[in-house]
Design an enzyme around this catalytic site. Structure first.
Site, PDB file in Angstrom:
ATOM      1  N   SER A  84     -21.595  -8.988  -6.579  1.00  0.00           N
ATOM      2  CA  SER A  84     -21.649  -7.548  -6.357  1.00  0.00           C
ATOM      3  C   SER A  84     -22.524  -6.903  -7.436  1.00  0.00           C
ATOM      4  O   SER A  84     -23.693  -7.237  -7.542  1.00  0.00           O
ATOM      5  CB  SER A  84     -20.232  -6.972  -6.314  1.00  0.00           C
ATOM      6  OG  SER A  84     -20.232  -5.679  -5.768  1.00  0.00           O
ATOM      7  N   ASP A 133     -20.215  -6.923   5.304  1.00  0.00           N
ATOM      8  CA  ASP A 133     -19.930  -6.279   4.027  1.00  0.00           C
ATOM      9  C   ASP A 133     -20.325  -4.805   4.094  1.00  0.00           C
ATOM     10  O   ASP A 133     -21.456  -4.465   4.447  1.00  0.00           O
ATOM     11  CB  ASP A 133     -20.714  -6.989   2.918  1.00  0.00           C
ATOM     12  CG  ASP A 133     -20.306  -6.542   1.532  1.00  0.00           C
ATOM     13  OD1 ASP A 133     -19.596  -5.537   1.400  1.00  0.00           O
ATOM     14  OD2 ASP A 133     -20.708  -7.222   0.566  1.00  0.00           O
ATOM     15  N   HIS A 135     -16.851  -7.922   2.081  1.00  0.00           N
ATOM     16  CA  HIS A 135     -17.319  -7.972   0.694  1.00  0.00           C
ATOM     17  C   HIS A 135     -16.632  -9.076  -0.099  1.00  0.00           C
ATOM     18  O   HIS A 135     -17.238  -9.683  -0.968  1.00  0.00           O
ATOM     19  CB  HIS A 135     -17.066  -6.617   0.020  1.00  0.00           C
ATOM     20  CG  HIS A 135     -17.735  -6.468  -1.301  1.00  0.00           C
ATOM     21  ND1 HIS A 135     -19.097  -6.478  -1.456  1.00  0.00           N
ATOM     22  CD2 HIS A 135     -17.215  -6.307  -2.545  1.00  0.00           C
ATOM     23  CE1 HIS A 135     -19.396  -6.318  -2.740  1.00  0.00           C
ATOM     24  NE2 HIS A 135     -18.269  -6.212  -3.422  1.00  0.00           N
TER      25      HIS A 135
END
Length: 727
Positions: free
Chosen positions: A570, A656, A690
């Site tokens: 991320s 995501d 995610h």
């Protein structure tokens, strides 16, 4: 180090240049067309990338299976959590061998005066109760049946203990559907709410609850009140936040007196309060937002009087704990309870009938602090201490206002997660459970260290490291030999990556590799100033710190660049992309998970999920040319060049919402086109979000894939294979 098999079949994305101009600066993007998620050509390209990755890593299939088997054999698959008391029941979770998700259960409290949790029968079969009187609340495997992806957003028991509201996501986009179950009959009520973010919060009566929804940019902007038995379209809008920088959440104080609506930007917050017992209550504002002032509320009863605990940064960056009357206030009415201390970052506070629990950070590690309440206020103030240089502790599940105990969790790089109950009156500590690690795991076989690297500006950056005690044999000059090493980093949002234990990590350690965490600026490990010094115009510090940690580990003999692999996900994936451009020679491989690598494009588009709420973290390049130039200076996608990149594995998910799959897809395409010798792979999960795939077995396979690639880059994919653990 073994070489990956050569293959000239790497997908080559078509170049379809689009030029955009901002503040007189022009950028040409050849691969923006990959953003069209519903275009069959885009899906075909992602599938071709997946096939290419499968081909290039086919030689690791046996190792992947071996690592999966190791994780599985070290894990007690049929297991139970420690029961947690809520009113008249003990709640706990169960997992079962061969099942992905498990179940949630409860049993009635037998002795209301006792807060010692019952001991479930850990060896109970799935068709057997783990405790007498066990009631199955949710069978998660049954809920997940027929879905490639499944996530439980949350579950919440009604105040009369008769109803269970729970939310599920079967796509991966974090938009949940809420259902309500009658626990007496097992039937679902007709109520069905869609588009909900996470779970729900009950009021003080079982006829209504609160929930939040997101806008078109996936920003939580509204809080609603739902009355059971009515259609979602009739729900009351309780609160709406129009400012795109602010994110809204809803919860209830532990005392059950108030429902609180929090609306927060990155550096500013505001709370609105409702009477939990009134299903028609309108919210009132506790303290109006003031730019740069963050605060949080908790209701307490101190010296017999109702009060709000206010955790705020109005008097200093590391936060102060104050008291205030439970009504609209000005800052002048906040009375310090724990004054601001530059050496102690106050992170959270929970109130109970007889004590307060403060979670704080000092010395680079999280700690639990207890404030005993007496007739006149605070009677004592003490820390819960655990031995060990890297002991990480925090308050666990403590939902009951009346409880005289505090559930505390502790872990380290070598100690599996442990759960304790602390009797606040006697300070007696009882170990309730330590996460089992099968196969004869012994913490003494491993060693953990806190190291410090010096950043280019002189800042001292902490590193947490673990390795097998026998991994560093004698070197050629008589000292210890270097080891292959995985260096993990994040560095954003004041998120702290504290020392923790991992079963999967043992597959690295037992092959002779080490694992380290670089606690870089942008995170919160050393307090708010550590975060502030790694964002906006100081973002380069994050990248400098990580590279400094890598070079320190080499300079001090822990590893060498060719067997040092970096990993982040991320915002940590942005870190990976930046260090790939800025110091490619420092690493033998890089793993970037769901990476935020097309930073400038995303931050220029306010219609994308989360962009506006991120302005205080990264800047607003659409409005500010200085922010534009700053982000352009480090955005990984914009700084790809013909460099000697180490091998890179990028992993992403099609659904995501937080970091769109298109960012790593474009990054890989540009790397291949710009640096033709670059060895880069893209792996896209086509049914995930995610957090990656759902289900523990799928997650283990997923991690095994990544670890096998890492071991291959370290040159030990076939070396030092550990013996099969014995159960």
């Amino acid at each position: 180090m073994s070489a990956l098999p050569t293959d000239s079949s790497a997908p080559i994305a078509a170049r379809r240049p689009v030029t955009a101009t901002h503040h007189g600066r022009s950028r040409t993007d050849d691969y923006e067309w990959l953003r069209a998620k519903d275009d069959p050509e885009v899906i075909a390209y992602l599938e071709a990338e997946n096939e290419h990755t499968r081909t290039r890593t086919a030689h690791l299939a046996g190792l992947r299976q071996q690592i999966f088997d190791e994780i599985k054999s070290r894990t007690l698959e049929t297991d139970l959590s420690v029961p947690t008391r809520v009113r008249g029941y003990w709640y706990y979770g169960r997992s079962f061998e061969g099942r992905q998700y498990g179940a949630s259960c409860r049993v009635p409290v037998v002795d209301p005066a006792s807060w010692a949790p019952p001991r479930p029968a850990e060896a109970a079969r799935p068709d057997e109760p783990a405790l007498p009187g066990e009631q199955l609340l949710l069978d998660l495997d049954a809920l997940a049946e027929g879905h490639e992806f499944f996530s439980l957003g949350g579950s919440s028991i009604s105040p009369d203990d008769r109803l269970l509201a729970y939310s599920t996501d079967v796509v991966g986009d974090e938009r949940y559907t809420v259902r309500v179950k009658d626990l007496a009959s097992g039937d679902l009520l007709e109520d069905q709410l869609t588009g909900v973010l996470g779970g729900v919060t009950w009021g003080a009566t079982p006829d209504h609850f609160y929930y939040s929804t997101v806008d078109e940019t996936w920003r939580a902007d509204k809080v609603w009140r739902h009355r059971l038995g009515t259609d979602q379209a009739a729900d009351d809008l309780v609160f709406h936040e129009p400012d795109g920088r602010f994110w809204v959440g809803v919860g209830r104080t532990r005392s059950r007196r108030y429902v609180v609506v929090a609306t927060s930007a990155k550096n500013t917050s505001e709370y609105h309060v409702l009477d939990a017992a009134d299903p028609t209550a309108e919210p009132w504002c506790f303290a109006e937002r003031e730019e740069g002032v963050e605060y949080a509320l908790e209701h307490a009863v101190i010296a017999g009087e109702d009060t709000f605990l206010v955790l705020h940064n109005a008097t200093g960056p590391e936060f102060e704990l104050a008291t205030a009357p439970p009504r609209p206030t000005s800052r002048s009415e906040w009375v310090p309870l724990l004054a601001h201390d530059l050496e102690v970052r106050l992170e959270d506070v929970d109130a109970y009938a007889g004590h307060l629990v403060v979670q704080q950070r000092s010395g680079g590690l999280p700690r639990v602090r207890i404030l005993d309440l007496g007739p006149d206020g605070i009677a004592d103030d003490w820390l819960v201490e655990f031995p060990g240089e890297l002991a990480t502790s925090g308050a666990g599940s403590n939902p009951s206002f009346e409880q005289p105990t505090v559930r505390v969790g502790m872990t380290s790089m070598v100690q599996p997660a442990s759960v304790y109950d602390l009797d606040v009156r006697t300070r007696e500590r009882t170990l309730l459970k330590q996460a089992p690690v099968l196969g004869g795991y012994q913490p003494a076989d491993y060693e953990e260290h806190r190291l410090w690297a010096t950043a280019p500006d002189g800042a001292q950056v902490p590193i947490s490291l673990v390795v097998r005690s026998d991994a560093r044999g004698a070197g050629s000059s008589g000292g210890t030999a270097p080891v292959p090493l995985l260096l993990y980093g994040y560095g954003a949002y004041e998120a702290s990556i504290d020392p923790y234990f991992s079963v999967a990590r043992l597959s690295l350690l037992d092959r002779g590799a080490g694992f380290a965490i670089a606690h870089v600026r942008g995170g919160g490990e050393l307090g708010r100033h550590w975060y502030d010094d790694g964002k906006l115009e100081r973002k380069q510090h994050t990248f400098d710190d990580f590279v400094a940690c890598a070079r320190h580990l080499v300079a001090t003999g822990w590893t060498t660049p060719d067997v040092l692999v970096a990993e982040g996900a991320s915002a940590g994936g942005l870190l990976m992309g930046a260090i790939a451009n800025q110091a490619p020679e420092a690493f033998g491989g890089i793993v970037a998970g769901v990476p935020f690598v097309d930073t400038l494009t995303s931050m220029l588009d306010s219609s994308l999920p989360l962009t506006v709420t991120e302005y205080d973290e990264w800047g607003n390049p659409e409005a500010d040319p200085v922010a534009y130039d700053l982000i352009a200076s480090y955005s990984p996608y914009d700084n790809v060049a013909d460099l000697p990149y180490p091998p890179i594995l990028a992993e992403t998910s099609l659904n995501d919402t937080r970091v769109l799959y298109v960012e790593p897809a474009k990054w890989m395409a540009r790397l291949r086109a710009t640096a033709p010798d670059a060895d880069v792979l893209l792996r896209t999960e086509m049914a995930a979000g995610h957090g990656g795939v759902s289900g523990r077995y799928r997650a283990w396979h997923d991690r095994a894939f990544t670890l096998a690639w890492i071991l291959d880059r370290m040159g030990i994919s076939g070396v030092g294979t550990p013996p099969s653990p014995q159960g």
